[in-house]
Design a protein around this motif. Structure first.
Motif, PDB file in Angstrom:
ATOM      1  N   GLU A   1     -23.052  37.086 132.539  1.00 50.81           N
ATOM      2  CA  GLU A   1     -22.816  36.864 133.962  1.00 50.81           C
ATOM      3  C   GLU A   1     -21.490  36.117 134.071  1.00 50.81           C
ATOM      4  N   TYR A   2     -20.554  36.676 134.818  1.00 51.47           N
ATOM      5  CA  TYR A   2     -19.186  36.167 134.838  1.00 51.47           C
ATOM      6  C   TYR A   2     -18.925  35.353 136.085  1.00 51.47           C
ATOM      7  N   ILE A   3     -18.393  34.140 135.881  1.00 48.00           N
ATOM      8  CA  ILE A   3     -18.024  33.269 136.978  1.00 48.00           C
ATOM      9  C   ILE A   3     -16.552  32.913 136.826  1.00 48.00           C
ATOM     10  N   PHE A   4     -15.778  33.135 137.879  1.00 47.55           N
ATOM     11  CA  PHE A   4     -14.342  32.898 137.833  1.00 47.55           C
ATOM     12  C   PHE A   4     -14.009  31.542 138.444  1.00 47.55           C
ATOM     13  N   GLY A   5     -13.131  30.804 137.777  1.00 51.19           N
ATOM     14  CA  GLY A   5     -12.722  29.508 138.280  1.00 51.19           C
ATOM     15  C   GLY A   5     -11.470  29.009 137.586  1.00 51.19           C
ATOM     16  N   GLU A   6     -10.962  27.872 138.056  1.00 53.61           N
ATOM     17  CA  GLU A   6      -9.765  27.271 137.479  1.00 53.61           C
ATOM     18  C   GLU A   6     -10.045  26.836 136.049  1.00 53.61           C
ATOM     19  N   GLU A   7      -9.059  26.958 135.183  1.00 55.95           N
ATOM     20  CA  GLU A   7      -9.273  26.779 133.749  1.00 55.95           C
ATOM     21  C   GLU A   7      -9.895  25.438 133.395  1.00 55.95           C
ATOM     22  N   GLU A   8      -9.334  24.339 133.887  1.00 57.03           N
ATOM     23  CA  GLU A   8      -9.859  23.025 133.540  1.00 57.03           C
ATOM     24  C   GLU A   8     -11.264  22.827 134.104  1.00 57.03           C
ATOM     25  N   THR A   9     -11.522  23.369 135.298  1.00 61.20           N
ATOM     26  CA  THR A   9     -12.862  23.300 135.877  1.00 61.20           C
ATOM     27  C   THR A   9     -13.846  24.062 135.006  1.00 61.20           C
ATOM     28  N   ASN A  10     -13.413  25.209 134.489  1.00 63.24           N
ATOM     29  CA  ASN A  10     -14.270  25.989 133.588  1.00 63.24           C
ATOM     30  C   ASN A  10     -14.627  25.194 132.333  1.00 63.24           C
TER      31      ASN A  10
END
Length: 280
Positions: free
Chosen positions: A78-87
């Motif tokens: 399941e893919y969730i997209f977000g800002e790198e540091e937040t990820n």
């Protein structure tokens, strides 16, 4: 590089690349699969990750993940997209099981996260100069020359810091700035305010499409392994994905994906890559 998922998918939006339902139950036998939450960067980075004409995610990372799902039918990603540091924060807290981007290893990350044994690809680092210059091809050539400002943290700075540690008597002069602009730094080189910029080839290629500056890749410096990053409690998952990654490397699947997206097999040695003439 510009961020695009906010407009297309929405920050934090769950998206299933295979086109199936993103819930933990569903048709096609998905109901008995374990859902694995995978964090992907919302920053465009062709050809690792971007979108097609239908705004569907595509690229090397996406194809790699699809191959993993074939190898590991007990899981559903399941893919969730977000800002790198937040990820990365989400992986650390267990919100996500693992994250994928062009993550480099560094001591700070190795303390916080679980890294597999095998890399899933490589980022090619380069020096970019004005087209008329032929005197800069390696980091040795940048001693006593000027770089544009670079971030005090991150993978590229770690490489430059490592060079300086190994060459204390002929170190590189580095100016630090938080969140430097890639476009501004490329313009500094084009305008003669800096001699060269140390940058990933793919980042330069994408920026150059928009900026069309008087610049060229003057030399490939290194091929840096890139990694999936796991929550430290996900030892079993990391072990299974690492085994699948090793198999995909050994059977040539990842080499074929590299040639598909980069037009060069970056699993081969650096001399071979340099001989290819940066055609990618």
């Amino acid at each position: 590089m510009k961020r695009f998922w906010a407009a297309i998918l929405g920050i934090g939006l769950i998206f299933n690349i295979s086109g199936c339902s993103s819930s933990s139950t569903g048709s096609n036998g998905d109901s008995d699969k374990e859902v694995i939450k995978v964090a992907l960067s919302d920053e465009i980075n062709p050809p690792f990750l971007f979108t097609d004409e239908n705004n569907d995610p595509i690229g090397y990372d996406v194809d790699y993940l699809k191959e993993l799902e074939k190898k590991l039918p007990e899981y559903k990603f399941e893919y969730i997209f977000g800002e790198e540091e937040t990820n990365l924060v989400g992986v650390g807290t267990g919100k996500y099981d693992f994250a994928i981007n062009w993550f480099f290893k560094n001591p700070e990350r190795q303390e916080k996260f679980l890294f597999p044994e095998h890399e899933f690809g490589y980022s090619l680092t380069s020096l970019v100069t004005k087209k008329s210059r032929n005197d800069i091809k390696t980091l040795d050539d940048m001693v006593d020359k000027k770089f544009p400002p670079v971030s005090p943290s991150g993978g590229l700075r770690s490489i430059l810091n490592s060079y300086n540690d190994q060459h204390p008597d002929n170190s590189l002069t580095l100016e630090s700035i938080e969140n430097p602009s890639t476009a501004d730094n490329l313009k500094r080189v084009s305008d003669g305010k800096a001699d060269a910029i140390f940058i990933n080839v793919t980042t330069f290629n994408e920026a150059q499409k928009k900026l069309n500056l008087d610049l060229k890749v003057s030399g490939i410096v290194s091929k840096e392994p890139i990694w999936t990053v796991f929550n430290r409690n996900e030892k079993e998952l990391a072990k299974k994905i690492d085994k699948a990654t090793a198999e995909l490397t050994e059977d040539g699947t990842l080499s074929k994906l590299a040639e598909k997206w980069f037009e060069v097999d970056f699993f081969k040695d650096i001399d071979y890559i340099k001989e290819e003439g940066f055609k990618f």
